[in-house]
Design a protein around this motif. Structure first.
Motif, PDB file in Angstrom:
ATOM      1  N   VAL A   1      -4.116  10.488 -12.012  1.00 33.97           N
ATOM      2  CA  VAL A   1      -3.463   9.383 -11.301  1.00 33.97           C
ATOM      3  C   VAL A   1      -2.790   9.897 -10.029  1.00 33.97           C
ATOM      4  O   VAL A   1      -2.920   9.302  -8.955  1.00 33.97           O
ATOM      5  CB  VAL A   1      -2.440   8.676 -12.212  1.00 33.97           C
ATOM      6  CG1 VAL A   1      -1.660   7.626 -11.431  1.00 33.97           C
ATOM      7  CG2 VAL A   1      -3.148   8.050 -13.413  1.00 33.97           C
ATOM      8  N   ASN A   2      -2.103  11.017 -10.148  1.00 34.96           N
ATOM      9  CA  ASN A   2      -1.409  11.564  -8.979  1.00 34.96           C
ATOM     10  C   ASN A   2      -2.384  11.926  -7.860  1.00 34.96           C
ATOM     11  O   ASN A   2      -2.062  11.799  -6.685  1.00 34.96           O
ATOM     12  CB  ASN A   2      -0.571  12.778  -9.371  1.00 34.96           C
ATOM     13  CG  ASN A   2       0.701  12.352 -10.105  1.00 34.96           C
ATOM     14  OD1 ASN A   2       1.265  11.292  -9.812  1.00 34.96           O
ATOM     15  ND2 ASN A   2       1.134  13.151 -11.070  1.00 34.96           N
ATOM     16  N   ALA A   3      -3.587  12.375  -8.262  1.00 36.10           N
ATOM     17  CA  ALA A   3      -4.595  12.706  -7.260  1.00 36.10           C
ATOM     18  C   ALA A   3      -5.002  11.460  -6.467  1.00 36.10           C
ATOM     19  O   ALA A   3      -5.523  11.557  -5.364  1.00 36.10           O
ATOM     20  CB  ALA A   3      -5.824  13.327  -7.933  1.00 36.10           C
ATOM     21  N   LEU A   4      -4.790  10.308  -7.081  1.00 34.82           N
ATOM     22  CA  LEU A   4      -5.186   9.064  -6.418  1.00 34.82           C
ATOM     23  C   LEU A   4      -4.075   8.460  -5.555  1.00 34.82           C
ATOM     24  O   LEU A   4      -4.284   7.478  -4.859  1.00 34.82           O
ATOM     25  CB  LEU A   4      -5.633   8.041  -7.473  1.00 34.82           C
ATOM     26  CG  LEU A   4      -7.071   8.220  -7.981  1.00 34.82           C
ATOM     27  CD1 LEU A   4      -7.249   7.561  -9.334  1.00 34.82           C
ATOM     28  CD2 LEU A   4      -8.080   7.682  -6.982  1.00 34.82           C
ATOM     29  N   ARG A   5      -2.902   9.052  -5.622  1.00 29.95           N
ATOM     30  CA  ARG A   5      -1.815   8.521  -4.785  1.00 29.95           C
ATOM     31  C   ARG A   5      -2.190   8.724  -3.328  1.00 29.95           C
ATOM     32  O   ARG A   5      -2.567   9.821  -2.923  1.00 29.95           O
ATOM     33  CB  ARG A   5      -0.505   9.272  -5.056  1.00 29.95           C
ATOM     34  CG  ARG A   5       0.143   8.931  -6.362  1.00 29.95           C
ATOM     35  CD  ARG A   5       1.471   9.645  -6.503  1.00 29.95           C
ATOM     36  NE  ARG A   5       2.553   8.816  -5.999  1.00 29.95           N
ATOM     37  CZ  ARG A   5       3.732   8.697  -6.641  1.00 29.95           C
ATOM     38  NH1 ARG A   5       3.980   9.369  -7.743  1.00 29.95           N
ATOM     39  NH2 ARG A   5       4.660   7.920  -6.141  1.00 29.95           N
TER      40      ARG A   5
ATOM     41  N   ALA B   1       0.848  -1.197   0.000  1.00 30.28           N
ATOM     42  CA  ALA B   1       0.000   0.000   0.000  1.00 30.28           C
ATOM     43  C   ALA B   1       0.881   1.244   0.000  1.00 30.28           C
ATOM     44  O   ALA B   1       1.928   1.264   0.646  1.00 30.28           O
ATOM     45  CB  ALA B   1      -0.918  -0.008   1.216  1.00 30.28           C
ATOM     46  N   GLY B   2       0.476   2.247  -0.733  1.00 29.71           N
ATOM     47  CA  GLY B   2       1.201   3.507  -0.787  1.00 29.71           C
ATOM     48  C   GLY B   2       2.286   3.547  -1.845  1.00 29.71           C
ATOM     49  O   GLY B   2       2.825   4.613  -2.133  1.00 29.71           O
ATOM     50  N   GLU B   3       2.585   2.395  -2.456  1.00 31.35           N
ATOM     51  CA  GLU B   3       3.672   2.359  -3.429  1.00 31.35           C
ATOM     52  C   GLU B   3       3.180   2.556  -4.862  1.00 31.35           C
ATOM     53  O   GLU B   3       2.064   2.192  -5.199  1.00 31.35           O
ATOM     54  CB  GLU B   3       4.401   1.006  -3.356  1.00 31.35           C
ATOM     55  CG  GLU B   3       5.119   0.788  -2.026  1.00 31.35           C
ATOM     56  CD  GLU B   3       5.762  -0.588  -1.928  1.00 31.35           C
ATOM     57  OE1 GLU B   3       6.508  -0.804  -0.971  1.00 31.35           O
ATOM     58  OE2 GLU B   3       5.518  -1.452  -2.803  1.00 31.35           O
TER      59      GLU B   3
END
Lengths: 447, 250
Positions: free
Chosen positions: B188-192, B26-28
């Protein structure tokens, strides 16, 4: 081509049905007798005839039908009729119960100016010459002896006339409710429609029937559109699963007239429609939209014939069929361009979806062109649900059964969306959803 | 979150994946790169649940569950969403139907109540704004007649709406012009987030300029031959696959 046929059996109940009408010797008696001799000599259409090769009517030919009588029809309550058929549109409604006019289930009050709407029996009794330019002018039984049967045995029906320049904004409904007065009833409604020059009308024909009665509705329509007249003609078939429905319509289009047929068929054991369009003068245009959706053991057949008799006439035809379980759909679309009828544009598409290994769809376009400067195109596809699309929807968490429904629904919706009336669209949406036992209904009914 | 161990996959008689090992937490953000035919798409499709592929050995654990035993829609329900390289065109089905059915299907899977239309539309409009999409997208058929960029934006819109635990993006950058690429990358970055993992599968380094990966893996002939941090992607761009291959073989 020789027409193989056996003629009507001497002990057939149809003889009784005709005898009384023949003895009455009413208006159009000669037309009636002529048609009877055609029907009785050759009997029912045979699958060896080209126009009937995919539709075997022996289930009809094998039953004895009797016509309903007026007193039995009068005894049917309006509530029981209307319980069979949800009201789809405000406005005038003429109801035929087992083929005969039913006043209590009709609404003929406050007709808009320019609209005449009468039961045919009343017109034949009071002023038969007023329909002599309509009745029997187009319909003929050469390819379809059910038409001869109707002409021989017709007793009632509907006459609609729209005056020149009258644009009727509220739709007119004809409700055909059959099988209400007993088992194996036959009815032979005749519908005559004339729109004057620049007149406009939307007509909704709704067909429903009582279940477990094996009744037959054999209808003939003759439609005449004046210059620049526009008719929207919705036919919505929702008869019970053991009913038989035969409809043959003719429409003659004058200069710049538009005929738009929207044909949605869900019901019946055996349903056959023949739509015959004659575009007789420059600028005439027809649009034929259809959705055939047989399941169970239903058989639903539509034959269309568009005759481009004049130069500069156009047609656009878009039919879809969805066959499930043991259902069978038949579509045959014929486009005929007459000699020297130049600058014709005629488009036809037939898209078909088979949902079960036991279902069957036969689709056949037929172009017959005797002019050289024409644009005609047709395309027919028959297929199953797109596996890639199913996978894509499932990859979004949608179950396989719901994904299937979405795809089927989307396929049907493209033809439903041609309807202008939101209530009708919603009704059809419910109907398609009902056929699919869909749980998605609520979502689709929202705007 | 995702553990792939010694994964072997066949299509017909041909072995495409020959022992993949991959661990994603998770988080990667992981990027899997490789030349054409290396098995990138196969890996995505096997994870997605397409049934043309046969897993002959190894296992895939997603949140501790055996992924191979789950139906495609169950994988989505568990929180794995695949962004397609070629999003399927479905002309008859309006985009809004797909979005709403998917949203509610996932809620249902998690045992949550379906969203009412008002709440759903409000959420959806907010996500659409993020992807610079207007309402006309809702009433068009799913991906039908969409340009390449529109299709990929539609994929990311679904991710924003459905908020997966593991986002698997298969060549999401292919066929995008630079403006569309930026919009997609922003989505995509917003979903990090610390509780979400992202796996980017791509042929080009370009996407990684906009979405910075924590790990980069090179897939070649069905095996991961090299793993490293984002500098590996830079090296790939500069030196090409051949150099890395030579090094891996040596």
């Amino acid at each position: 081509m020789s027409t193989p046929s056996v003629g009507l059996k001497p002990d057939s109940a149809w003889h009784n049905n005709f005898a009384a009408l023949n003895a009455a010797n009413g208006p159009f008696a000669d037309l009636r007798r002529q048609a009877w001799s055609e029907f009785s000599a050759k009997g029912f259409p045979d699958p060896r005839e080209e126009e009937w090769r995919w539709t075997n009517v022996s289930p009809i030919a094998g039953l004895d039908f009797t016509d309903a009588d007026q007193s039995a029809v009068a005894a049917v309550s309006a509530e029981s009729v209307l319980a069979l058929a949800p009201s789809l549109a405000e406005g005038p409604r003429l109801t035929l119960v087992d083929g005969l006019f039913h006043a209590a289930a009709s609404n003929l009050a406050d007709l808009p100016e320019g609209l005449k709407l009468h039961p045919l029996a009343a017109v034949l009794a009071e002023d038969p010459t007023s329909v002599s330019e309509l009745l029997g002018q187009q319909a003929e039984g050469r390819l379809n002896r059910f038409v001869s049967m109707n002409t021989a045995l017709m007793r009632d029906g509907v006459v609609i006339e729209v005056a020149d320049n009258a644009q009727i904004s509220t739709p007119v409904t004809i409700l055909h409710a059959f099988g209400l007065t007993g088992p194996q009833r036959s009815c032979q409604p005749r519908v005559l429609i004339r729109l004057g020059a620049h007149a406009e009308l939307t007509l909704i024909e709704q067909h429903v029937s009582m279940a477990k009665q094996q009744s037959l509705n054999n209808e003939v329509l003759e439609i005449t559109l004046g210059e620049n007249a526009k008719l929207n003609h919705v036919i919505l078939g929702e008869a019970a699963d053991d009913s038989f429905m035969i409809i043959a319509a003719w429409a003659a289009l004058a200069r710049d007239a538009h005929y738009r047929s929207l044909n949605y068929q869900f019901g019946g054991k055996l349903t056959r429609l023949d739509l015959n369009i004659s575009e007789d003068d420059t600028g005439a245009h027809s649009e034929l939209i259809g959705l055939l959706m047989p399941r169970g053991h239903q058989h639903i057949d539509t034959h269309t014939r568009i005759h481009h008799n004049s130069a500069h006439t156009t047609s656009n035809e878009h039919y879809r069929a969805i066959a499930d379980e043991h259902g069978r759909a038949v579509f045959k679309g014929r486009i005929l361009v007459a000699q020297d009828a130049q600058k014709i544009e005629a488009y036809q598409s037939s898209a078909n979806l088979i949902l079960s290994d036991n279902a069957e769809i036969d689709a056949k376009p037929e172009l017959e062109i005797y002019a050289d400067d024409v644009k005609c195109s047709h395309g027919a596809t028959i297929g199953q649900l797109d596996k890639e699309a199913l996978y894509y929807l499932q990859s979004r968490g949608i179950s396989k059964s719901q994904a299937r429904e979405l795809l089927i629904f989307g396929f049907a919706e493209e033809v439903i969306n041609h309807l202008d009336h939101p209530e009708l669209r919603a009704h059809l949406t419910r109907r398609v959803a009902g056929n699919l036992a869909s749980t998605l209904l609520e979502d689709f009914l929202k705007p | 979150m995702l553990e792939i161990k010694n994964l072997h996959v066949k299509i017909g008689d041909q072995e495409i994946l020959k022992g993949i090992n991959l661990s994603v937490k998770a988080g990667e953000v992981h990027a899997i790169m490789g030349p054409n035919g290396s098995g990138k798409s196969t890996l995505c499709q096997v994870l997605g649940g397409r049934d043309d592929y046969e897993v002959t050995a190894g296992e895939i654990l997603f949140k501790g569950k055996n992924l191979i035993e789950l139906e495609t829609e169950e994988r989505a329900g568990e929180g794995l969403l695949l962004g397609f390289q070629h999003p399927v065109e479905i002309p008859g089905v309006k985009n809004i139907y797909l979005l709403k059915e998917a949203y509610n299907a996932l809620r249902k899977y998690r045992g949550e109540a379906e969203a009412d239309t008002f709440t759903f539309m409000k959420l959806l409009r907010q996500k659409m704004q993020q992807m610079q999409m207007d309402d006309s997208f809702l009433h068009r058929g799913v991906n039908a007649g969409f340009s390449g960029g529109e299709k990929k934006r539609n994929e990311i819109l679904q991710m924003l709406l459905l908020e997966p635990k593991l986002m698997l993006l298969d060549e999401t950058d292919s066929g995008l012009d630079i403006d569309a690429l930026k919009i997609v990358a922003n989505g995509v970055n917003a979903l990090r987030s610390p509780d979400r993992a992202i796996v980017l599968v791509t042929h080009y380094q370009r996407l990684l300029d906009y979405i910075e990966p924590d790990f980069v893996h090179v897939l070649y002939k069905g095996r991961i031959i090299k793993s490293g941090d984002k500098s590996l992607a830079k090296r790939l761009e500069k030196e090409g696959y051949q150099e890395i291959l030579r090094e891996a073989v040596a």
